[in-house]
Scaffold this active site. Structure first.
Site, PDB file in Angstrom:
ATOM      1  N   HIS A 114       0.874  -1.171   0.000  1.00  0.00           N
ATOM      2  CA  HIS A 114       0.000   0.000   0.000  1.00  0.00           C
ATOM      3  C   HIS A 114       0.913   1.223   0.000  1.00  0.00           C
ATOM      4  O   HIS A 114       1.592   1.511   0.988  1.00  0.00           O
ATOM      5  CB  HIS A 114      -0.893  -0.017   1.251  1.00  0.00           C
ATOM      6  CG  HIS A 114      -1.991   0.997   1.220  1.00  0.00           C
ATOM      7  ND1 HIS A 114      -3.077   0.900   0.375  1.00  0.00           N
ATOM      8  CD2 HIS A 114      -2.178   2.135   1.939  1.00  0.00           C
ATOM      9  CE1 HIS A 114      -3.885   1.928   0.577  1.00  0.00           C
ATOM     10  NE2 HIS A 114      -3.358   2.689   1.522  1.00  0.00           N
ATOM     11  N   LYS A 152     -11.160  10.833  11.390  1.00  0.00           N
ATOM     12  CA  LYS A 152     -10.559   9.548  11.754  1.00  0.00           C
ATOM     13  C   LYS A 152     -10.592   9.434  13.270  1.00  0.00           C
ATOM     14  O   LYS A 152     -10.048  10.287  13.976  1.00  0.00           O
ATOM     15  CB  LYS A 152      -9.115   9.451  11.242  1.00  0.00           C
ATOM     16  CG  LYS A 152      -9.012   9.441   9.735  1.00  0.00           C
ATOM     17  CD  LYS A 152      -7.573   9.444   9.256  1.00  0.00           C
ATOM     18  CE  LYS A 152      -7.509   9.399   7.728  1.00  0.00           C
ATOM     19  NZ  LYS A 152      -6.116   9.543   7.222  1.00  0.00           N
ATOM     20  N   LYS A 197      -9.884   6.552  -4.533  1.00  0.00           N
ATOM     21  CA  LYS A 197      -8.871   7.503  -4.095  1.00  0.00           C
ATOM     22  C   LYS A 197      -7.512   7.022  -4.588  1.00  0.00           C
ATOM     23  O   LYS A 197      -7.228   5.825  -4.577  1.00  0.00           O
ATOM     24  CB  LYS A 197      -8.849   7.629  -2.565  1.00  0.00           C
ATOM     25  CG  LYS A 197      -7.751   8.562  -2.062  1.00  0.00           C
ATOM     26  CD  LYS A 197      -7.538   8.440  -0.564  1.00  0.00           C
ATOM     27  CE  LYS A 197      -8.588   9.194   0.196  1.00  0.00           C
ATOM     28  NZ  LYS A 197      -8.253   9.293   1.642  1.00  0.00           N
ATOM     29  N   ASP A 204      -6.924  16.704   6.306  1.00  0.00           N
ATOM     30  CA  ASP A 204      -6.792  15.451   7.049  1.00  0.00           C
ATOM     31  C   ASP A 204      -5.831  15.658   8.214  1.00  0.00           C
ATOM     32  O   ASP A 204      -6.254  15.891   9.343  1.00  0.00           O
ATOM     33  CB  ASP A 204      -6.321  14.330   6.121  1.00  0.00           C
ATOM     34  CG  ASP A 204      -6.203  12.984   6.843  1.00  0.00           C
ATOM     35  OD1 ASP A 204      -6.659  12.877   8.001  1.00  0.00           O
ATOM     36  OD2 ASP A 204      -5.665  12.041   6.255  1.00  0.00           O
ATOM     37  N   GLU A 248      -7.210  15.689  -1.128  1.00  0.00           N
ATOM     38  CA  GLU A 248      -6.947  15.545   0.308  1.00  0.00           C
ATOM     39  C   GLU A 248      -5.536  15.993   0.678  1.00  0.00           C
ATOM     40  O   GLU A 248      -4.555  15.550   0.086  1.00  0.00           O
ATOM     41  CB  GLU A 248      -7.147  14.085   0.720  1.00  0.00           C
ATOM     42  CG  GLU A 248      -6.954  13.839   2.210  1.00  0.00           C
ATOM     43  CD  GLU A 248      -7.328  12.420   2.618  1.00  0.00           C
ATOM     44  OE1 GLU A 248      -7.096  12.079   3.788  1.00  0.00           O
ATOM     45  OE2 GLU A 248      -7.842  11.665   1.768  1.00  0.00           O
ATOM     46  N   GLU A 270     -14.162   5.563   3.739  1.00  0.00           N
ATOM     47  CA  GLU A 270     -13.191   4.638   3.149  1.00  0.00           C
ATOM     48  C   GLU A 270     -12.789   3.553   4.158  1.00  0.00           C
ATOM     49  O   GLU A 270     -11.611   3.238   4.317  1.00  0.00           O
ATOM     50  CB  GLU A 270     -11.964   5.394   2.638  1.00  0.00           C
ATOM     51  CG  GLU A 270     -11.242   6.217   3.692  1.00  0.00           C
ATOM     52  CD  GLU A 270     -10.008   6.910   3.130  1.00  0.00           C
ATOM     53  OE1 GLU A 270     -10.048   7.341   1.965  1.00  0.00           O
ATOM     54  OE2 GLU A 270      -9.011   7.026   3.857  1.00  0.00           O
ATOM     55  N   ASP A 301      -5.032  11.913  -2.812  1.00  0.00           N
ATOM     56  CA  ASP A 301      -4.500  12.199  -1.486  1.00  0.00           C
ATOM     57  C   ASP A 301      -2.995  12.410  -1.631  1.00  0.00           C
ATOM     58  O   ASP A 301      -2.246  11.486  -1.935  1.00  0.00           O
ATOM     59  CB  ASP A 301      -4.782  11.033  -0.539  1.00  0.00           C
ATOM     60  CG  ASP A 301      -4.322  11.312   0.886  1.00  0.00           C
ATOM     61  OD1 ASP A 301      -3.806  12.428   1.143  1.00  0.00           O
ATOM     62  OD2 ASP A 301      -4.463  10.428   1.749  1.00  0.00           O
ATOM     63  N   LYS A 348      -3.366   7.568  -4.005  1.00  0.00           N
ATOM     64  CA  LYS A 348      -2.290   8.100  -3.186  1.00  0.00           C
ATOM     65  C   LYS A 348      -1.175   8.587  -4.113  1.00  0.00           C
ATOM     66  O   LYS A 348      -0.614   7.816  -4.896  1.00  0.00           O
ATOM     67  CB  LYS A 348      -1.740   7.013  -2.261  1.00  0.00           C
ATOM     68  CG  LYS A 348      -2.761   6.493  -1.258  1.00  0.00           C
ATOM     69  CD  LYS A 348      -3.005   7.477  -0.142  1.00  0.00           C
ATOM     70  CE  LYS A 348      -3.833   6.884   0.977  1.00  0.00           C
ATOM     71  NZ  LYS A 348      -4.050   7.816   2.087  1.00  0.00           N
TER      72      LYS A 348
END
Length: 394
Positions: free
Chosen positions: A23, A276, A168, A252, A225, A330, A199, A170
């Site tokens: 990831h 979050k 989304k 964020d 983001e 998410e 993001d 990254k």
């Protein structure tokens, strides 16, 4: 129920669970998650579970799995043993008095306490959090393999399965021009079929963001983001003002506390807050940040720290109580892990995550799975991951 519900015991353990694929984020790549799982017992025999997950150890913020476990065992648990578990706000205040900061650690303990109290009452956790307003939430998926063809294939599979139509990406690890090309190709593939968010994970400065974000918006990106460092509120304010009629800017890392939320609201420095539970310090404090957003006409998005089904279900319960001005969630963490710690995961139907309605968070912990992934059982020590090296190898 009469009389206090005394907190009798609190334990924390670190799990190590591999991911199904690397990831990739702007600051590196992860191949496993190491959530801290908290178990809390009340004197009446009820037990509850909580979770605090980090991404890449302490690379997202100051806390690591090891520091979270230590804060709970050395400070937060002693602060709460013998206290009345029904007084959740008082428990938060007591943890604050005994241990400054450590929002992730406190969120896991509060989560376990709410789960235990809700199970004692035989009610779902959302009933203790103001009552639910949503039965389900649109569920996003992150395309973070780093490969265009693989990301496109993954996105179309998720669309065919009717699991996700919010995606989304990254970005921020490569040159901005390369990121624009990568995002643009995937955006063209998804045009008319799904919405696309990027993001940047704080990777760009203000000038870079002002130069390259419009190109991504032209390609079809609708939500951006944390494009700049969390301290750079001035750049967030400028981007919000200049790009606002074309796409939304989402904060964020810049919005952790209600005070952060107030500052961003005053400065008109974002259109959306990514919520979050871990970074806010718990479910109740997530609602406090969301209240500022609602008062300031700022939307919300249900973010993730890649939790197991436990932390994801807890987050779903608090997100279900929030207002209508949202951009989905998410909570896909369980899908990224090779296995889970619950007997049954939350259902996904017609692109939406279905809220579990059983007692507590509505998921049942598989104790054998806790033992299977427990770091102490495996005899492992703290692992230090060179995220720069991980990126170079990817």
């Amino acid at each position: 129920m009469t009389g206090p519900l005394l907190i009798e015991r609190i334990e924390a353990r670190i799990l190590d669970i591999p991911t199904i694929r690397p990831h990739k984020l702007s600051f590196g790549a992860i191949n496993r998650q190491s959530p801290v799982i908290v178990q809390l017992w009340l004197a009446n025999g009820a037990t509850g579970f909580g979770e605090a997950a980090t991404i890449g150890g302490p690379s997202w913020n100051e806390e690591s799995p090891e520091s979270i476990q230590h804060a709970i065992e050395a400070y937060l648990a002693p602060a709460l043993i013998g206290q009345d578990g029904r007084r959740i706000e008082a428990a938060l205040a007591r943890m604050d008095a005994w241990c400054k900061g450590n929002a992730f650690a406190k969120s896991a303990v509060e989560m376990a306490l709410i789960d235990a109290v809700a199970r004692t009452l035989g009610v779902p956790a959302w009933q203790l959090l103001g009552g639910k307003r949503h039965e389900s939430l649109p569920l996003a998926w992150t395309l973070a393999s780093g490969h265009i063809e693989r990301d496109i294939e993954e996105a179309h599979l998720r669309l065919e399965q009717k699991r996700h139509r919010i995606f989304k990406m990254k970005i921020g690890a490569r040159r901005p021009a390369d990121d624009v090309a990568h995002v643009s190709e995937i955006a063209r593939s998804l045009q008319g079929k799904a919405t696309l968010t990027v993001d940047v994970n704080q990777a760009w400065d203000g000038n870079t963001a002002r130069r390259f974000l419009p190109q991504m918006i032209d390609a079809g990106v609708t939500l951006i983001e944390q494009p700049v460092a969390k301290w750079n509120v001035e750049a967030l304010k400028t981007l919000t003002a200049t790009l606002g009629d074309r796409a939304s800017i989402m904060a964020d890392e810049a919005v952790c506390t209600p005070q952060d939320a107030m500052r961003l609201a005053r400065e008109q420095a974002s259109h959306v807050f990514s919520l979050k539970v871990a970074k806010h310090g718990g479910l109740l404090r997530t609602r406090a940040v969301a209240a500022v957003a609602e008062a300031a006409d700022i939307g919300w998005y249900g973010g993730t720290m890649l939790e197991t089904s436990l932390g994801s279900a807890a987050s779903a319960h608090v997100f279900a109580t929030l207002g209508a001005q949202h951009h989905g969630c998410e909570l896909f963490g369980p899908q990224l892990l090779v296995d889970d710690i619950v007997t049954e995961r939350m259902a996904i139907a017609d692109f939406e995550l279905q809220l579990p309605d059983g007692p507590g968070f509505g998921v049942e912990i598989d104790l054998a799975q806790l033992e299977r992934f427990d770091r102490r059982r495996a005899g492992l020590q703290a692992t230090h991951i060179d995220l720069g090296q991980a990126t170079a190898k990817a």
